[in-house]
Design a protein around this motif. Structure first.
Motif, PDB file in Angstrom:
ATOM      1  N   ASP A  59       0.320  -1.159  -0.366  1.00 25.24           N
ATOM      2  CA  ASP A  59       0.043   0.163   0.221  1.00 25.24           C
ATOM      3  C   ASP A  59       1.121   1.063  -0.117  1.00 25.24           C
ATOM      4  O   ASP A  59       0.701   2.043  -0.992  1.00 25.24           O
ATOM      5  CB  ASP A  59      -0.416   0.494   0.842  1.00 25.24           C
ATOM      6  CG  ASP A  59      -2.186  -0.616   1.554  1.00 25.24           C
ATOM      7  OD1 ASP A  59      -2.123  -1.669   0.188  1.00 25.24           O
ATOM      8  OD2 ASP A  59      -2.136  -1.519   2.815  1.00 25.24           O
ATOM      9  N   MET A 106       0.833   3.965  -3.083  1.00 24.24           N
ATOM     10  CA  MET A 106       0.834   5.702  -2.745  1.00 24.24           C
ATOM     11  C   MET A 106       1.707   6.275  -3.038  1.00 24.24           C
ATOM     12  O   MET A 106       1.834   7.623  -3.812  1.00 24.24           O
ATOM     13  CB  MET A 106       1.247   5.699  -1.091  1.00 24.24           C
ATOM     14  CG  MET A 106       0.337   7.131  -0.802  1.00 24.24           C
ATOM     15  SD  MET A 106       1.509   8.378  -0.162  1.00 24.24           S
ATOM     16  CE  MET A 106       2.148   7.583   0.765  1.00 24.24           C
ATOM     17  N   LEU A 107       2.802   6.235  -2.783  1.00 21.56           N
ATOM     18  CA  LEU A 107       4.319   6.879  -2.946  1.00 21.56           C
ATOM     19  C   LEU A 107       5.023   6.764  -4.641  1.00 21.56           C
ATOM     20  O   LEU A 107       4.913   8.332  -5.193  1.00 21.56           O
ATOM     21  CB  LEU A 107       5.546   5.891  -2.737  1.00 21.56           C
ATOM     22  CG  LEU A 107       6.053   6.186  -0.940  1.00 21.56           C
ATOM     23  CD1 LEU A 107       7.064   5.516  -0.961  1.00 21.56           C
ATOM     24  CD2 LEU A 107       6.194   8.102  -0.638  1.00 21.56           C
ATOM     25  N   GLU A 108       4.666   5.955  -5.951  1.00 17.55           N
ATOM     26  CA  GLU A 108       4.504   5.706  -7.060  1.00 17.55           C
ATOM     27  C   GLU A 108       3.470   6.392  -7.478  1.00 17.55           C
ATOM     28  O   GLU A 108       3.770   7.132  -8.552  1.00 17.55           O
ATOM     29  CB  GLU A 108       4.399   4.468  -7.632  1.00 17.55           C
ATOM     30  CG  GLU A 108       5.451   3.522  -7.276  1.00 17.55           C
ATOM     31  CD  GLU A 108       4.944   1.645  -7.647  1.00 17.55           C
ATOM     32  OE1 GLU A 108       4.442   1.213  -8.283  1.00 17.55           O
ATOM     33  OE2 GLU A 108       5.709   1.025  -7.137  1.00 17.55           O
ATOM     34  N   ASN A 109       2.438   6.398  -6.538  1.00 18.49           N
ATOM     35  CA  ASN A 109       0.976   7.923  -7.266  1.00 18.49           C
ATOM     36  C   ASN A 109       0.998   8.978  -6.928  1.00 18.49           C
ATOM     37  O   ASN A 109       0.839   9.790  -8.096  1.00 18.49           O
ATOM     38  CB  ASN A 109      -0.503   6.707  -6.949  1.00 18.49           C
ATOM     39  CG  ASN A 109      -0.465   5.464  -7.483  1.00 18.49           C
ATOM     40  OD1 ASN A 109      -0.141   5.391  -8.594  1.00 18.49           O
ATOM     41  ND2 ASN A 109      -1.037   4.790  -6.895  1.00 18.49           N
ATOM     42  N   ARG A 110       1.353   8.848  -5.241  1.00 16.90           N
ATOM     43  CA  ARG A 110       1.380  10.666  -5.603  1.00 16.90           C
ATOM     44  C   ARG A 110       3.535  11.193  -5.210  1.00 16.90           C
ATOM     45  O   ARG A 110       2.629  12.492  -5.329  1.00 16.90           O
ATOM     46  CB  ARG A 110       0.866  10.787  -4.199  1.00 16.90           C
ATOM     47  CG  ARG A 110      -0.263  10.129  -3.573  1.00 16.90           C
ATOM     48  CD  ARG A 110      -1.337  11.143  -4.786  1.00 16.90           C
ATOM     49  NE  ARG A 110      -2.581  10.219  -4.012  1.00 16.90           N
ATOM     50  CZ  ARG A 110      -4.208  10.905  -5.176  1.00 16.90           C
ATOM     51  NH1 ARG A 110      -3.943  11.623  -5.932  1.00 16.90           N
ATOM     52  NH2 ARG A 110      -4.812  10.128  -4.824  1.00 16.90           N
ATOM     53  N   PHE A 111       4.315  11.021  -5.244  1.00 14.90           N
ATOM     54  CA  PHE A 111       5.307  11.482  -5.325  1.00 14.90           C
ATOM     55  C   PHE A 111       6.200  10.818  -6.679  1.00 14.90           C
ATOM     56  O   PHE A 111       5.514  10.124  -7.280  1.00 14.90           O
ATOM     57  CB  PHE A 111       5.303  10.837  -3.741  1.00 14.90           C
ATOM     58  CG  PHE A 111       5.240  11.537  -3.340  1.00 14.90           C
ATOM     59  CD1 PHE A 111       5.640  12.809  -2.452  1.00 14.90           C
ATOM     60  CD2 PHE A 111       4.018  10.941  -2.558  1.00 14.90           C
ATOM     61  CE1 PHE A 111       4.871  13.033  -1.223  1.00 14.90           C
ATOM     62  CE2 PHE A 111       3.538  10.955  -0.751  1.00 14.90           C
ATOM     63  CZ  PHE A 111       4.019  12.290  -0.669  1.00 14.90           C
ATOM     64  N   GLU A 112       7.433  11.401  -6.773  1.00 18.03           N
ATOM     65  CA  GLU A 112       7.657  11.601  -7.716  1.00 18.03           C
ATOM     66  C   GLU A 112       8.999  10.227  -7.593  1.00 18.03           C
ATOM     67  O   GLU A 112      10.450  10.263  -7.192  1.00 18.03           O
ATOM     68  CB  GLU A 112       9.262  12.411  -7.587  1.00 18.03           C
ATOM     69  CG  GLU A 112       8.767  13.891  -8.255  1.00 18.03           C
ATOM     70  CD  GLU A 112       9.692  14.842  -7.726  1.00 18.03           C
ATOM     71  OE1 GLU A 112      10.592  14.912  -8.246  1.00 18.03           O
ATOM     72  OE2 GLU A 112       9.021  15.879  -7.937  1.00 18.03           O
TER      73      GLU A 112
END
Length: 132
Positions: free
Chosen positions: A95, A99-105
Protein backbone atom coordinates in the motif's frame (compact mmCIF):
# COMPACT_ATOMS: atom_id res chain seq x y z
CA UNK A 1 11.58 -5.64 17.67
CA UNK A 2 11.18 -7.58 20.89
CA UNK A 3 9.24 -10.30 19.08
CA UNK A 4 11.97 -10.66 16.46
CA UNK A 5 14.63 -10.82 19.17
CA UNK A 6 12.63 -13.39 21.14
CA UNK A 7 12.18 -15.59 18.06
CA UNK A 8 15.84 -15.38 17.09
CA UNK A 9 16.89 -16.23 20.65
CA UNK A 10 14.47 -19.17 20.81
CA UNK A 11 15.97 -20.51 17.56
CA UNK A 12 19.44 -20.42 19.12
CA UNK A 13 20.58 -17.17 17.54
CA UNK A 14 22.74 -14.48 19.03
CA UNK A 15 20.75 -11.25 19.26
CA UNK A 16 22.38 -7.82 19.02
CA UNK A 17 20.33 -4.67 19.50
CA UNK A 18 21.24 -1.15 18.45
CA UNK A 19 19.85 1.60 20.64
CA UNK A 20 19.74 5.37 20.37
CA UNK A 21 21.31 7.35 23.18
CA UNK A 22 18.36 9.78 22.95
CA UNK A 23 16.04 7.18 24.44
CA UNK A 24 18.17 5.96 27.33
CA UNK A 25 16.04 7.87 29.85
CA UNK A 26 12.67 6.64 28.48
CA UNK A 27 13.29 3.19 26.97
CA UNK A 28 15.26 0.13 27.95
CA UNK A 29 16.63 -2.53 25.59
CA UNK A 30 14.52 -5.68 25.62
CA UNK A 31 15.58 -8.67 27.68
CA UNK A 32 16.29 -10.95 24.72
CA UNK A 33 19.44 -9.12 23.63
CA UNK A 34 22.86 -10.69 24.06
CA UNK A 35 24.61 -7.43 23.23
CA UNK A 36 23.58 -3.78 22.98
CA UNK A 37 25.34 -1.35 20.64
CA UNK A 38 24.51 2.25 21.56
CA UNK A 39 24.39 4.91 18.85
CA UNK A 40 24.53 8.67 19.47
CA UNK A 41 22.30 9.54 16.50
CA UNK A 42 20.31 8.11 13.58
CA UNK A 43 23.13 8.09 11.01
CA UNK A 44 25.37 6.08 13.34
CA UNK A 45 22.49 3.74 14.26
CA UNK A 46 21.92 2.94 10.60
CA UNK A 47 25.66 2.36 10.10
CA UNK A 48 25.66 -0.08 13.00
CA UNK A 49 22.51 -1.84 11.82
CA UNK A 50 23.92 -2.33 8.33
CA UNK A 51 27.49 -3.23 9.30
CA UNK A 52 28.47 -6.51 7.65
CA UNK A 53 25.18 -6.91 5.77
CA UNK A 54 24.30 -7.33 2.13
CA UNK A 55 20.59 -6.65 2.63
CA UNK A 56 18.16 -5.00 5.02
CA UNK A 57 14.78 -6.57 5.61
CA UNK A 58 12.19 -4.23 7.14
CA UNK A 59 9.02 -5.40 8.82
CA UNK A 60 6.03 -3.09 9.19
CA UNK A 61 6.61 -0.76 12.12
CA UNK A 62 6.24 2.81 13.21
CA UNK A 63 7.72 6.16 12.31
CA UNK A 64 11.22 5.01 13.28
CA UNK A 65 10.99 2.11 10.85
CA UNK A 66 9.79 4.41 8.07
CA UNK A 67 12.65 6.79 8.81
CA UNK A 68 15.23 4.00 8.56
CA UNK A 69 13.68 2.60 5.36
CA UNK A 70 13.64 6.01 3.68
CA UNK A 71 17.17 6.73 4.91
CA UNK A 72 18.54 3.54 3.37
CA UNK A 73 16.50 4.06 0.21
CA UNK A 74 18.04 7.53 -0.13
CA UNK A 75 21.53 6.09 0.35
CA UNK A 76 20.82 3.50 -2.36
CA UNK A 77 19.48 6.20 -4.68
CA UNK A 78 22.73 8.13 -4.38
CA UNK A 79 25.02 5.12 -4.68
CA UNK A 80 25.94 5.20 -0.98
CA UNK A 81 24.20 1.98 0.10
CA UNK A 82 27.18 -0.31 -0.23
CA UNK A 83 25.45 -2.48 -2.83
CA UNK A 84 22.87 -3.62 -0.30
CA UNK A 85 19.32 -4.64 -1.05
CA UNK A 86 16.36 -3.08 0.71
CA UNK A 87 13.56 -5.59 1.21
CA UNK A 88 10.17 -4.71 2.66
CA UNK A 89 8.45 -7.75 4.19
CA UNK A 90 4.68 -7.88 4.47
CA UNK A 91 1.58 -6.62 2.74
CA UNK A 92 1.38 -3.17 4.42
CA UNK A 93 4.41 -2.11 2.39
CA UNK A 94 2.54 -2.71 -0.88
CA UNK A 95 0.00 0.00 0.00
CA UNK A 96 2.80 2.42 0.88
CA UNK A 97 4.69 1.74 -2.35
CA UNK A 98 1.55 2.19 -4.44
CA UNK A 99 0.80 5.51 -2.72
CA UNK A 100 4.38 6.72 -3.22
CA UNK A 101 4.33 5.76 -6.90
CA UNK A 102 0.99 7.52 -7.43
CA UNK A 103 1.55 10.66 -5.35
CA UNK A 104 5.28 11.37 -5.31
CA UNK A 105 8.26 11.32 -7.67
CA UNK A 106 8.99 7.61 -7.40
CA UNK A 107 9.62 6.59 -10.98
CA UNK A 108 10.58 3.03 -12.03
CA UNK A 109 14.37 3.34 -11.48
CA UNK A 110 13.83 4.70 -7.96
CA UNK A 111 11.12 2.12 -7.23
CA UNK A 112 13.42 -0.68 -8.44
CA UNK A 113 15.78 0.01 -5.52
CA UNK A 114 13.20 -1.52 -3.15
CA UNK A 115 12.10 -5.16 -3.19
CA UNK A 116 8.78 -6.33 -1.79
CA UNK A 117 8.47 -9.76 -0.19
CA UNK A 118 5.28 -11.50 0.89
CA UNK A 119 6.97 -14.06 3.15
CA UNK A 120 10.11 -14.48 5.22
CA UNK A 121 11.25 -17.17 2.79
CA UNK A 122 10.89 -14.81 -0.16
CA UNK A 123 12.73 -12.05 1.72
CA UNK A 124 15.59 -14.44 2.51
CA UNK A 125 15.76 -15.55 -1.12
CA UNK A 126 16.03 -11.94 -2.33
CA UNK A 127 18.56 -11.12 0.40
CA UNK A 128 20.71 -14.09 -0.53
CA UNK A 129 20.90 -13.33 -4.23
CA UNK A 130 17.51 -13.92 -5.79
CA UNK A 131 15.41 -11.07 -7.11
CA UNK A 132 11.88 -9.85 -6.67
Amino acid sequence: MEGVAEGAKAAGGRVVGCTLDWFEDTRRPNGYLDEVLPAPDLPRRLELLLQGTSAAIALPGGIGTLNEVFWLWTLLLHGKGGGRKLILLGTPWLDLMMMLENRFEVDPPIRALVHLAASAEEAAEVACGGSS
